[in-house]
Design a protein around this motif. Structure first.
Motif, short mmCIF file in Angstrom:
data_model
loop_
_atom_site.label_atom_id
_atom_site.label_comp_id
_atom_site.label_asym_id
_atom_site.label_seq_id
_atom_site.Cartn_x
_atom_site.Cartn_y
_atom_site.Cartn_z
N ASP A 288 0.83 -1.20 0.00
CA ASP A 288 0.00 0.00 0.00
C ASP A 288 0.87 1.26 0.00
O ASP A 288 0.56 2.24 -0.68
CB ASP A 288 -0.92 0.00 1.23
N LEU A 289 1.95 1.24 0.77
CA LEU A 289 2.85 2.39 0.82
C LEU A 289 3.48 2.65 -0.55
O LEU A 289 3.53 3.80 -1.02
CB LEU A 289 3.94 2.13 1.87
N GLU A 290 3.95 1.60 -1.18
CA GLU A 290 4.55 1.73 -2.51
C GLU A 290 3.51 2.25 -3.51
O GLU A 290 3.80 3.12 -4.34
CB GLU A 290 5.08 0.38 -2.98
N ASN A 291 2.29 1.74 -3.39
CA ASN A 291 1.20 2.16 -4.27
C ASN A 291 0.95 3.67 -4.14
O ASN A 291 0.86 4.40 -5.13
CB ASN A 291 -0.06 1.36 -3.88
N ILE A 292 0.86 4.16 -2.90
CA ILE A 292 0.59 5.58 -2.67
C ILE A 292 1.74 6.45 -3.17
O ILE A 292 1.53 7.47 -3.85
CB ILE A 292 0.33 5.84 -1.16
N LEU A 293 2.97 6.06 -2.88
CA LEU A 293 4.12 6.88 -3.29
C LEU A 293 4.22 6.98 -4.81
O LEU A 293 4.58 8.02 -5.35
CB LEU A 293 5.41 6.29 -2.71
N ASN A 294 3.89 5.88 -5.51
CA ASN A 294 3.93 5.93 -6.97
C ASN A 294 2.84 6.84 -7.52
O ASN A 294 3.04 7.53 -8.53
CB ASN A 294 3.79 4.52 -7.56
N ARG A 295 1.68 6.89 -6.87
CA ARG A 295 0.59 7.73 -7.36
C ARG A 295 0.79 9.19 -6.98
O ARG A 295 0.19 10.08 -7.59
CB ARG A 295 -0.74 7.20 -6.83
N ILE A 296 1.57 9.47 -5.98
CA ILE A 296 1.87 10.86 -5.63
C ILE A 296 2.94 11.41 -6.57
O ILE A 296 2.86 12.56 -7.02
CB ILE A 296 2.38 10.94 -4.18
N ASN A 297 3.94 10.61 -6.86
CA ASN A 297 5.13 11.11 -7.57
C ASN A 297 5.17 10.80 -9.07
O ASN A 297 5.88 11.47 -9.81
CB ASN A 297 6.39 10.52 -6.93
N PHE A 298 4.46 9.76 -9.51
CA PHE A 298 4.48 9.35 -10.91
C PHE A 298 5.90 9.27 -11.46
O PHE A 298 6.24 9.96 -12.43
CB PHE A 298 3.63 10.30 -11.77
#
Length: 215
Positions: free
Chosen positions: A199-209
């Motif tokens: 979930d953490l990796e998922n959120i960081l990828n969607r914040i930073n692209f």
């Protein structure tokens, strides 16, 4: 007290934390003195010509070193509508230098030196990460990345997945990044389970692209 995540250069990846955590790859935008001197000489030699070659030299320099490496991969698009013909294809990211920037550098190519000095310091705070990942062992995972990047550098014809860490390694070489200018920021983490890591990796990828990131 909040601490800045530690960073590790290409040569120091073996000093990354020996445990779980999240990591992000960045690249240092470096232009050497020899490149800058060659750029200045070529622009000055072509500046008075009427065929616009000096502008092409400046645009090419900016694209090669600063814009092209960060160009997004094409979008896959599909258009359809009721009783309409259907279309599908790819939309390419078109990067370009502003005319004003090009003209100013043609007039005075030495202006690129202070700009390049600041860009060299821009990562990680003023640039997006290239790739974000999670690892149960940061050191082991980062050395795996390094090994894959070296493999693609040593074998240009090597094939591999376009996604995940193999895709990242392939793009690093394909886009002409110098691997020694890559570095990694790490945040060691303890006490969260595997699903929470996802979930953490998922959120960081969607914040930073990140341009080589996973969705």
């Amino acid at each position: 007290m909040i601490q800045t995540p530690p960073t590790f250069t290409w040569a120091k990846l073996n000093e990354a934390p020996d445990g779980p955590g999240v990591y992000a790859w960045y690249v240092r935008l470096f232009l050497g003195d020899a490149d800058l001197r060659a750029f200045e000489s070529e622009v000055e030699a072509k500046r008075d010509r009427a065929d616009g070659q000096a502008n092409q030299v400046v645009s090419g320099m900016l694209d090669r070193h600063f814009f092209h490496p960060f160009q997004e991969t094409p979008y896959k698009v599909r258009l359809d509508g009721p009783l309409k013909p259907k279309y599908r294809g790819e939309l390419a990211h078109e990067s370009s230098s502003s005319e004003g920037l090009v003209e100013r550098l043609v007039a005075n190519p030495s202006r690129l030196r202070p700009i390049a000095n600041v860009l060299n310091l821009a990562a990680p705070f003023f640039t997006a990460p290239l790739y974000i990942g999670m690892a149960t062992n940061l050191r082991h995972r980062l050395l795996q990345h390094k090994g894959m990047i070296n493999d693609f550098a040593d074998n240009p014809g090597l094939t591999g997945s376009d996604e995940g860490s193999a895709g990242f390694a392939k793009q690093v070489i394909k886009r002409g990044f110098n691997p020694t200018q890559l570095f990694v920021a790490c945040i060691p983490i303890e006490g969260i389970d595997q699903q929470e890591q996802v979930d953490l990796e998922n959120i960081l990828n969607r914040i930073n692209f990140p341009i080589f990131g996973r969705n």
